[in-house]
Design a protein around this motif. Structure first.
Motif, PDB file in Angstrom:
ATOM      1  N   PHE A  31      84.603 -55.864 -22.807  1.00  0.00           N
ATOM      2  CA  PHE A  31      83.626 -57.361 -22.661  1.00  0.00           C
ATOM      3  C   PHE A  31      84.749 -57.430 -20.685  1.00  0.00           C
ATOM      4  CE2 PHE A  31      84.860 -62.136 -21.965  1.00  0.00           C
ATOM      5  CZ  PHE A  31      83.106 -62.297 -21.986  1.00  0.00           C
ATOM      6  N   LEU A  32      85.618 -57.481 -20.683  1.00  0.00           N
ATOM      7  CA  LEU A  32      86.864 -57.382 -19.027  1.00  0.00           C
ATOM      8  C   LEU A  32      85.684 -57.161 -18.851  1.00  0.00           C
ATOM      9  CD1 LEU A  32      90.149 -57.754 -21.048  1.00  0.00           C
ATOM     10  CD2 LEU A  32      88.909 -59.765 -19.849  1.00  0.00           C
ATOM     11  N   SER A  33      85.617 -55.807 -18.804  1.00  0.00           N
ATOM     12  CA  SER A  33      85.420 -54.823 -17.757  1.00  0.00           C
ATOM     13  C   SER A  33      83.701 -54.543 -17.450  1.00  0.00           C
ATOM     14  CB  SER A  33      85.401 -53.153 -18.526  1.00  0.00           C
ATOM     15  OG  SER A  33      86.162 -52.541 -18.806  1.00  0.00           O
ATOM     16  N   GLN A  34      83.067 -55.413 -18.354  1.00  0.00           N
ATOM     17  CA  GLN A  34      81.659 -55.479 -18.522  1.00  0.00           C
ATOM     18  C   GLN A  34      81.582 -57.347 -17.379  1.00  0.00           C
ATOM     19  OE1 GLN A  34      78.456 -54.160 -18.520  1.00  0.00           O
ATOM     20  NE2 GLN A  34      79.824 -52.262 -19.591  1.00  0.00           N
ATOM     21  N   LEU A  35      81.905 -57.702 -17.958  1.00  0.00           N
ATOM     22  CA  LEU A  35      82.143 -58.978 -16.896  1.00  0.00           C
ATOM     23  C   LEU A  35      82.973 -58.603 -15.604  1.00  0.00           C
ATOM     24  CD1 LEU A  35      82.153 -62.407 -16.865  1.00  0.00           C
ATOM     25  CD2 LEU A  35      84.765 -62.386 -17.518  1.00  0.00           C
ATOM     26  N   ALA A  36      83.957 -58.130 -15.181  1.00  0.00           N
ATOM     27  CA  ALA A  36      84.175 -57.613 -14.002  1.00  0.00           C
ATOM     28  C   ALA A  36      83.147 -57.011 -12.821  1.00  0.00           C
ATOM     29  CB  ALA A  36      84.905 -56.655 -13.664  1.00  0.00           C
ATOM     30  N   HIS A  37      82.060 -56.181 -13.775  1.00  0.00           N
ATOM     31  CA  HIS A  37      80.732 -55.319 -13.730  1.00  0.00           C
ATOM     32  C   HIS A  37      79.728 -56.349 -12.820  1.00  0.00           C
ATOM     33  CE1 HIS A  37      77.377 -52.185 -13.399  1.00  0.00           C
ATOM     34  NE2 HIS A  37      79.089 -51.321 -12.969  1.00  0.00           N
ATOM     35  N   SER A  60      91.572 -58.682 -10.912  1.00  0.00           N
ATOM     36  CA  SER A  60      91.889 -59.580 -11.618  1.00  0.00           C
ATOM     37  C   SER A  60      91.005 -59.223 -12.853  1.00  0.00           C
ATOM     38  CB  SER A  60      91.951 -61.216 -11.473  1.00  0.00           C
ATOM     39  OG  SER A  60      93.399 -61.642  -9.977  1.00  0.00           O
ATOM     40  N   LEU A  61      90.208 -59.124 -13.457  1.00  0.00           N
ATOM     41  CA  LEU A  61      89.817 -58.974 -15.187  1.00  0.00           C
ATOM     42  C   LEU A  61      90.353 -57.655 -15.718  1.00  0.00           C
ATOM     43  CD1 LEU A  61      86.673 -61.364 -14.620  1.00  0.00           C
ATOM     44  CD2 LEU A  61      88.567 -61.352 -15.906  1.00  0.00           C
ATOM     45  N   LEU A  62      90.153 -56.730 -14.763  1.00  0.00           N
ATOM     46  CA  LEU A  62      90.375 -55.150 -14.876  1.00  0.00           C
ATOM     47  C   LEU A  62      91.863 -54.477 -14.902  1.00  0.00           C
ATOM     48  CD1 LEU A  62      87.666 -52.732 -12.776  1.00  0.00           C
ATOM     49  CD2 LEU A  62      87.287 -53.562 -14.980  1.00  0.00           C
TER      50      LEU A  62
END
Length: 421
Positions: free
Chosen positions: A232-238, A393-395
């Motif tokens: 989820f966090l990776s996709q949000l960053a993407h 920051s999210l990653l």
């Protein structure tokens, strides 16, 4: 729990089929990336801040529809097989691209994206397809090969779309429609089914074919549930790339569709090299856990670099770092698929795709609003790269979660990860 391994020859043939299917799909998506935000800007009267707002709205609508439809598609693929879901997806996308090529107003463009969100299932179903035909110890490399298809598609698609977009902003949509419909024809005549009838779900359970039911599936597998947070966090960053990069490059570097297209082509080359040549070797040498850590670290550095780069040439130097981020995804997918029963792989991928859609609900508005605020003449701070710094920051947060999520598994079962903690 695990699916029996397919014979090597059959497995290679199936991988080739799904590789071409995903390649054609990503080509269809790739050709419109450099021009869709500019088409929205044109429909919005040429105002950059208004265009950023509408890009966020349209991307959010797309993600909301996917959030609710992906679990349904995953459950359907578990019940009826992967092949029909992939075929219907490609047919729907082809017809949707035709609609996008002819609409003249922003509300109709929103309608087109709703249809696209309902039908865009082939990526998550392709992951389930790979899990069906690949033994657990080979899945990271197989997911890497699928990532290479994405890379090749992004080499050709955006570069071609940017070139055609300089001629006519709508021309890439017609090409995308042709590619998606060609993919449907290819799959109809060539793509085999990967899930035998005896391994399919006994029935379609509507109670579980929804976002809440999909997330409850993840909770049944503790490590999967924790790694889902990393996804989820990776996709949000993407999503900063999907929604902001074209407008950001236009504003900060003065890049048009062709320059953006060639840049995204360079992104595709770097991603293809990492996915096709490095992921399997890195996972084999260092283990899935360390591959995740390294990938997330490189991704955070790449986004920070991108956000601080003051010239176009400097921004290009961030692309190899972002490509190395690609080590994290296949390694995470490999760890996740090991934990889930074969008959639930479709629902698993639907659940993960649902998390991607949830990120898509939050990300577009978040990043476009930050971008619009950071370039507004009334903003107290002028920082055009603020959205990319947030993604970095999210990653870093995902890295912390991954460390905690994989530590018990690494300690208890070092055989699952040769590198250990």
């Amino acid at each position: 729990m695990h699916a029996p391994a397919s014979p090597p020859t059959a497995r290679k043939a199936a991988l080739a089929f799904i590789f071409v299917t995903v390649l054609l799909d990503i080509l269809a998506f790739g050709v419109v990336i450099p021009v869709l935000p500019r088409l929205i800007k044109q429909m919005a009267g040429g105002d950059m801040v208004s265009a950023a707002h509408w890009v966020g709205v349209i991307a959010t609508v797309f993600a909301v529809v996917q959030f609710f439809c992906n679990p349904i598609q995953g459950a359907l693929s578990d019940r009826f097989g992967r092949r029909p879901v992939i075929l219907l997806s490609n047919l729907g996308l082809g017809l949707d691209f035709i609609l996008m090529a002819v609409v003249q107003t922003l509300p109709w463009l929103v309608v087109a994206r709703v249809i696209s969100g309902m039908t865009a299932a082939s990526f998550s179903t392709a992951n389930a397809y790979l899990a069906d035909v690949t033994p657990p110890d080979k899945r990271a490399a197989a997911f890497g090969a699928l990532g290479a298809a994405f890379g090749v598609g992004f080499v050709l698609g955006p570069a071609l779309g940017g070139t055609l977009g300089d001629i006519d902003l709508r021309l890439p949509f017609w090409l995308a429609a042709g590619l998606a419909l060609a993919n449907f024809c290819y799959g109809f005549f060539v793509l085999p089914e990967s899930l035998p009838r005896e391994r399919r779900s006994a029935r379609f359970d509507a109670r579980r074919a929804n976002p809440v039911g999909a997330l409850l599936l993840l909770r049944r597998y503790p490590q999967v549930y924790a790694l889902a947070a990393v996804v989820f966090l990776s996709q949000l960053a993407h999503y900063v790339l999907n929604t902001t990069f074209v407008l950001y490059a236009d504003y900060r570097y003065g890049w048009g569709p062709q320059a953006v297209g060639f840049t995204l082509g360079f992104v595709g080359i770097c991603n293809g090299v990492v996915q096709a040549l490095l992921v399997g070797r890195i996972v084999s040498r260092f283990g899935e856990r360390r591959a995740i850590f390294a990938g997330l670290t490189f991704g955070a550095l790449g986004f920070a670099w991108q956000g601080l780069a003051t010239t176009g040439w400097l921004s290009l130097a961030a692309i190899p770092l972002l490509a190395l981020w690609g080590c994290a995804g296949p390694a995470t997918q490999a760890l996740v698929t090991r934990q889930v029963d074969p008959g639930e792989q479709g629902r698993l991928q639907g659940a993960l795709a649902g998390l991607t859609s949830l990120a898509g609900i939050l990300g577009p508005s978040l990043y476009t609003q930050i971008f619009g605020w950071s370039i507004d003449k009334n903003s107290p701070v002028h920082l055009p790269g603020a959205a990319f710094l947030l993604a970095a920051s999210l990653l870093l947060a995902a890295l912390v979660v991954a460390w905690k999520a994989t530590r018990p598994a690494a300690d208890a079962a070092p055989a699952a990860d040769a590198a250990g903690p």
